[in-house]
Design an enzyme around this catalytic site. Structure first.
Site, short mmCIF file in Angstrom:
data_model
loop_
_atom_site.label_atom_id
_atom_site.label_comp_id
_atom_site.label_asym_id
_atom_site.label_seq_id
_atom_site.Cartn_x
_atom_site.Cartn_y
_atom_site.Cartn_z
N SER A 82 0.84 -1.20 0.00
CA SER A 82 0.00 0.00 0.00
C SER A 82 0.87 1.25 0.00
O SER A 82 1.99 1.24 0.53
CB SER A 82 -0.91 0.02 1.23
N TYR A 139 -2.79 -0.63 10.12
CA TYR A 139 -2.79 -0.97 8.70
C TYR A 139 -1.47 -0.53 8.04
O TYR A 139 -0.83 -1.32 7.33
CB TYR A 139 -3.97 -0.29 8.01
#
Length: 244
Positions: free
Chosen positions: A136, A150
């Site tokens: 990501s 995350y």
């Protein structure tokens, strides 16, 4: 051409989008996810492409190894494994939601390691293959609030992919790490208020294009996320906190 491709987390979002594009190219697909009803419906839609499906919770690590070996046997070998399964749960640290943060880290990092291990056992035996990990853009910096766990999980995953790539540098096995920005999915909903959120189809096409280059790393879509990565690295913490 990498003919036989495994995609984890393929029942929706980016995994489903990549599966549709690869099926249209005539690739053989092995798709797995927890929601087998959606996988089977997708496989039916993708006919006449060769698609095998299997239920898999990537947090069941023994079953990850069993699933990948089953896919290898059913397809006659594996050319590419896309480690895509992940979740976006999380809450600010210290607010009583250790369970959500733990689940995020276990799914996005520890279970991704299991997938990498299972894929590379097969690739090392074959002496070829392409490992793709979907990290990501958030891996670039520590993030606040609901994205703390995350971002940390994706930073760990990117570092893991880098280490694997270095270890395999003198072999025919390739390793690619993808850093998607905001793409319409279960975690990012395109509602018109955030112009940086790409449409799901656009995002899937960008991912497949980046995968096919087999480069070590890629931000997807390239614009605006590649140039934004340079800015993101130097933003003051106070500014970064307001963006979350």
């Amino acid at each position: 051409m990498r003919k036989n491709i495994v995609i984890t987390g393929a029942s929706s979002g980016l995994g489903e989008g990549m599966a549709r594009l690869y099926a249209a190219q005539g690739r053989n697909l092995a798709l797995c996810a927890r929601r087998t009803d959606r996988l089977d419906a997708l496989a039916e839609e993708l006919k006449p492409a060769t698609v095998v499906t299997r239920g898999l919770d990537v947090n069941d690590h023994d079953d990850v190894f069993a699933a990948f070996k089953e896919f290898r046997d059913r397809l006659g070998g594996l050319d590419r494994v896309i480690v895509n399964a992940g979740i976006g749960k999380g809450q600010p640290v210290g607010t009583g939601r250790f369970d959500a943060n733990k689940q995020t880290l276990e799914t996005n990092f520890v279970s991704a390691l299991a997938q990498c291990e299972a894929a590379l056992e097969i690739f090392r035996e074959q002496n070829f293959g392409h490992l793709v990990v979907v990290s990501s853009f958030a891996k670039l910096r520590g993030m606040a609030g609901n994205t703390t766990a995350y971002a940390a999980s994706k930073a760990g995953l990117s570092s893991l992919a880098d280490g694997i790539r270095i270890d395999l540098a003198r072999t025919p096995i390739k390793v690619t790490s993808l850093m998607p920005g905001f793409i319409e999915s279960g975690m990012n909903v395109r509602d018109g208020r955030n112009p940086l959120v790409a449409k799901a189809e656009t995002g899937a096409k960008a991912l497949v294009k980046a995968i096919e280059t087999e480069k070590a790393k890629a931000y997807v879509p390239t614009f605006p996320w590649a140039p934004l990565s340079l800015v993101f690295r130097v933003l003051p913490d106070a500014v970064l906190g307001k963006l979350v």
